[in-house]
Design a protein around this motif. Structure first.
Motif, PDB file in Angstrom:
ATOM      1  N   THR A 261      26.108  -7.190  10.932  1.00 11.24           N
ATOM      2  CA  THR A 261      26.004  -5.829  10.398  1.00 11.24           C
ATOM      3  C   THR A 261      25.370  -4.889  11.425  1.00 11.24           C
ATOM      4  O   THR A 261      25.857  -3.778  11.652  1.00 11.24           O
ATOM      5  N   LYS A 262      24.273  -5.335  12.051  1.00  4.61           N
ATOM      6  CA  LYS A 262      23.601  -4.507  13.058  1.00  4.61           C
ATOM      7  C   LYS A 262      24.484  -4.276  14.280  1.00  4.61           C
ATOM      8  O   LYS A 262      24.497  -3.179  14.860  1.00  4.61           O
TER       9      LYS A 262
ATOM     10  N   VAL B 171      25.551   9.585   2.909  1.00  2.00           N
ATOM     11  CA  VAL B 171      26.751   8.755   2.857  1.00  2.00           C
ATOM     12  C   VAL B 171      26.752   7.923   1.580  1.00  2.00           C
ATOM     13  O   VAL B 171      25.707   7.463   1.112  1.00  2.00           O
ATOM     14  N   THR B 172      27.941   7.782   1.009  1.00  2.00           N
ATOM     15  CA  THR B 172      28.177   6.870  -0.111  1.00  2.00           C
ATOM     16  C   THR B 172      29.349   5.982   0.265  1.00  2.00           C
ATOM     17  O   THR B 172      30.400   6.481   0.684  1.00  2.00           O
ATOM     18  N   VAL B 173      29.174   4.686   0.161  1.00  5.22           N
ATOM     19  CA  VAL B 173      30.261   3.735   0.403  1.00  5.22           C
ATOM     20  C   VAL B 173      30.548   3.055  -0.919  1.00  5.22           C
ATOM     21  O   VAL B 173      29.694   2.339  -1.455  1.00  5.22           O
ATOM     22  N   ALA B 174      31.729   3.310  -1.465  1.00  2.00           N
ATOM     23  CA  ALA B 174      32.045   2.790  -2.798  1.00  2.00           C
ATOM     24  C   ALA B 174      33.536   2.906  -3.063  1.00  2.00           C
ATOM     25  O   ALA B 174      34.232   3.708  -2.432  1.00  2.00           O
ATOM     26  N   ARG B 175      33.985   2.121  -4.013  1.00  2.00           N
ATOM     27  CA  ARG B 175      35.346   2.284  -4.505  1.00  2.00           C
ATOM     28  C   ARG B 175      35.424   3.639  -5.210  1.00  2.00           C
ATOM     29  O   ARG B 175      34.536   3.985  -5.996  1.00  2.00           O
ATOM     30  N   VAL B 176      36.454   4.409  -4.904  1.00  2.00           N
ATOM     31  CA  VAL B 176      36.547   5.745  -5.496  1.00  2.00           C
ATOM     32  C   VAL B 176      37.122   5.607  -6.909  1.00  2.00           C
ATOM     33  O   VAL B 176      38.308   5.792  -7.161  1.00  2.00           O
ATOM     34  N   ASP B 177      36.211   5.269  -7.806  1.00  2.00           N
ATOM     35  CA  ASP B 177      36.533   5.004  -9.206  1.00  2.00           C
ATOM     36  C   ASP B 177      35.485   5.730 -10.042  1.00  2.00           C
ATOM     37  O   ASP B 177      34.309   5.362 -10.052  1.00  2.00           O
TER      38      ASP B 177
ATOM     39  N   ILE C  57      31.925  10.393   1.862  1.00  2.00           N
ATOM     40  CA  ILE C  57      32.264   9.339   0.906  1.00  2.00           C
ATOM     41  C   ILE C  57      33.275   8.410   1.568  1.00  2.00           C
ATOM     42  O   ILE C  57      34.378   8.818   1.924  1.00  2.00           O
ATOM     43  N   ILE C  58      32.849   7.167   1.745  1.00  2.00           N
ATOM     44  CA  ILE C  58      33.676   6.150   2.405  1.00  2.00           C
ATOM     45  C   ILE C  58      34.279   5.250   1.339  1.00  2.00           C
ATOM     46  O   ILE C  58      33.552   4.642   0.554  1.00  2.00           O
TER      47      ILE C  58
ATOM     48  N   LEU D 152      37.208  -0.219   7.531  1.00  2.00           N
ATOM     49  CA  LEU D 152      36.921  -1.648   7.669  1.00  2.00           C
ATOM     50  C   LEU D 152      35.494  -1.851   8.175  1.00  2.00           C
ATOM     51  O   LEU D 152      34.824  -2.821   7.811  1.00  2.00           O
ATOM     52  N   ASN D 153      35.024  -0.919   8.992  1.00  2.00           N
ATOM     53  CA  ASN D 153      33.644  -0.950   9.466  1.00  2.00           C
ATOM     54  C   ASN D 153      32.938   0.348   9.073  1.00  2.00           C
ATOM     55  O   ASN D 153      32.961   1.334   9.814  1.00  2.00           O
ATOM     56  N   PRO D 154      32.262   0.358   7.922  1.00  2.00           N
ATOM     57  CA  PRO D 154      31.554   1.569   7.482  1.00  2.00           C
ATOM     58  C   PRO D 154      30.126   1.665   8.025  1.00  2.00           C
ATOM     59  O   PRO D 154      29.432   2.653   7.804  1.00  2.00           O
ATOM     60  N   TYR D 155      29.680   0.633   8.732  1.00  2.00           N
ATOM     61  CA  TYR D 155      28.270   0.544   9.091  1.00  2.00           C
ATOM     62  C   TYR D 155      27.776   1.655  10.021  1.00  2.00           C
ATOM     63  O   TYR D 155      26.631   2.107   9.860  1.00  2.00           O
ATOM     64  N   PRO D 156      28.565   2.136  11.002  1.00  2.00           N
ATOM     65  CA  PRO D 156      28.073   3.261  11.800  1.00  2.00           C
ATOM     66  C   PRO D 156      27.774   4.498  10.952  1.00  2.00           C
ATOM     67  O   PRO D 156      26.839   5.247  11.262  1.00  2.00           O
ATOM     68  N   TYR D 157      28.542   4.706   9.889  1.00  2.00           N
ATOM     69  CA  TYR D 157      28.303   5.843   8.995  1.00  2.00           C
ATOM     70  C   TYR D 157      26.975   5.669   8.255  1.00  2.00           C
ATOM     71  O   TYR D 157      26.218   6.631   8.079  1.00  2.00           O
TER      72      TYR D 157
END
Length: 363
Positions: free
Chosen positions: A208-209, A226-232, A260-261, A290-295
């Motif tokens: 992850t790092k 930032v929000t990382v989630a299924r857009v539901d 929003i990712i 696929l890689n949201p971690y930089p956000y």
């Protein structure tokens, strides 16, 4: 020499998502332990298939099962007209005869015998195809021991007691991703409480790092959320985020950018809603990454506005990356988040006020 236990994991799909990522992390950890002979049966493929250890054999379901277990939006995005048509027809057919009867028509029995079979994906009560792994393991796999996994709040997500009593009966063990989820499951089905135990999701901190510094995701603004989630909207309440942004702007607070990712059934609807509410200048829908971690790493705040959660992987990832967290009070929030790195809002109004304080205090 004693043979390793043969374990079959059953998954709905390997698309980008929290449960799928937790699944891949678990496979990698189990494989690295060297204690098990692991196989995977997944109804459908997905982008995370490449992250499954190469020496774990993966079998994929029939074409109809693959289309059923892949979100319709993903099939449409590939331009597969025939696949889209089959998926729509399958949905209509499953609604008419019921999901369970549909699955029984398309499932095929496993010919091998296993020591352990694991239904890793929760059979959620909503939707037509958000289920099936419990049925597959219970009725279509020959195994000495059968295990089911619970990833969400069973009460707030609307588990039906009668259905659950039947579907979880064949399982020897029921794994809950948090103590809070376990407690709620035991409240719903006290007769199965002797089967339940807690196992938190597995994280790969080093990876992850490393991924978090893989690229520069955006140019910094005054305050980045930032929000990382299924857009539901039903579970993740992304539409609620848009209304929060409208309130912030109405109060004269617009010095922020909320990314929003994620993808999901309400993506286009929310893009339109952002325009209607006049918040499209402060909200960016980045789509699936696929890689949201930089956000997450570069943002000033990770915000989660979900109606309910189990033990969200993305919160654990934000903790690894030391990004401050603001979240609703989902069942396991205080079990998962240390008080010095996160703020848990006990109401929607508190969430709004905390968020205002974060933005004002950093501008």
């Amino acid at each position: 020499m004693h043979e390793k236990p043969k374990v079959l994991f059953v998954a709905q799909n390997l698309c980008v998502g929290g449960v799928q990522k937790a699944f891949v992390n678990l496979l990698n950890k189990a494989k690295a332990s060297g204690e098990y002979d692991i196989s995977v049966f997944t109804f459908a493929k997905g982008a995370l298939l490449s992250e499954v250890p190469q020496d774990i054999p993966v079998t994929v379901g029939s074409k109809v099962l693959q289309l059923s277990a892949t979100p319709l939006g993903k099939i449409k995005s590939t331009g597969n007209v025939i696949g889209t048509a089959i998926r729509i027809l399958a949905t209509v057919f499953a609604k008419i005869i019921g999901s369970e009867k549909f699955y029984r028509l398309v499932f095929r029995k496993q010919t091998e015998k296993y020591d352990i079979a694991v239904s890793y994906f929760t059979d959620v009560p909503i939707g037509v195809f958000n289920k099936g792994t419990n049925l597959y393991v219970s009725d279509f796999v020959n195994a000495e021991k059968k295990i089911a996994w619970i990833h969400t709040d069973p009460i707030l997500s609307g588990f039906d007691k009668e259905y659950c009593c039947r579907i979880y009966k064949p399982f020897d063990k029921i794994i809950c991703v948090s103590d809070a989820v376990r407690q709620k499951f035991n409240e719903l089905l006290p007769e199965y409480s002797n089967k339940t135990e807690t196992r938190h999701n597995v994280f790969d901190e080093e990876k992850t790092k490393k991924l978090a510094i893989e690229f520069e995701p955006f140019k910094k603004s005054w305050f980045d959320i930032v929000t990382v989630a299924r857009v539901d909207n039903a579970s993740k309440r992304i539409d609620g985020i848009l209304n929060i942004c409208r309130r912030l702007k109405k109060d004269g607070i617009a010095s922020f950018c909320w990314r929003i990712i994620g993808d999901g059934p309400d993506l286009n609807r929310n893009i339109e809603l952002a325009n209607e509410l006049g918040v499209d200048d402060v909200v960016i829908f980045e789509g699936e990454k696929l890689n949201p971690y930089p956000y997450i790493y570069k943002s000033d705040l990770f915000a989660l506005y979900s109606a309910y959660e189990g033990f969200p992987l993305v919160i654990g990832e934000a903790l690894i990356l030391k990004t401050p967290i603001l979240t609703t009070n989902y069942a396991a929030a205080r079990e998962q988040i240390p008080p010095d790195v996160g703020t848990i809002a006990d109401s929607d109004e508190m969430f709004f006020e905390y968020l205002k304080d974060y933005i004002i205090g950093n501008n």
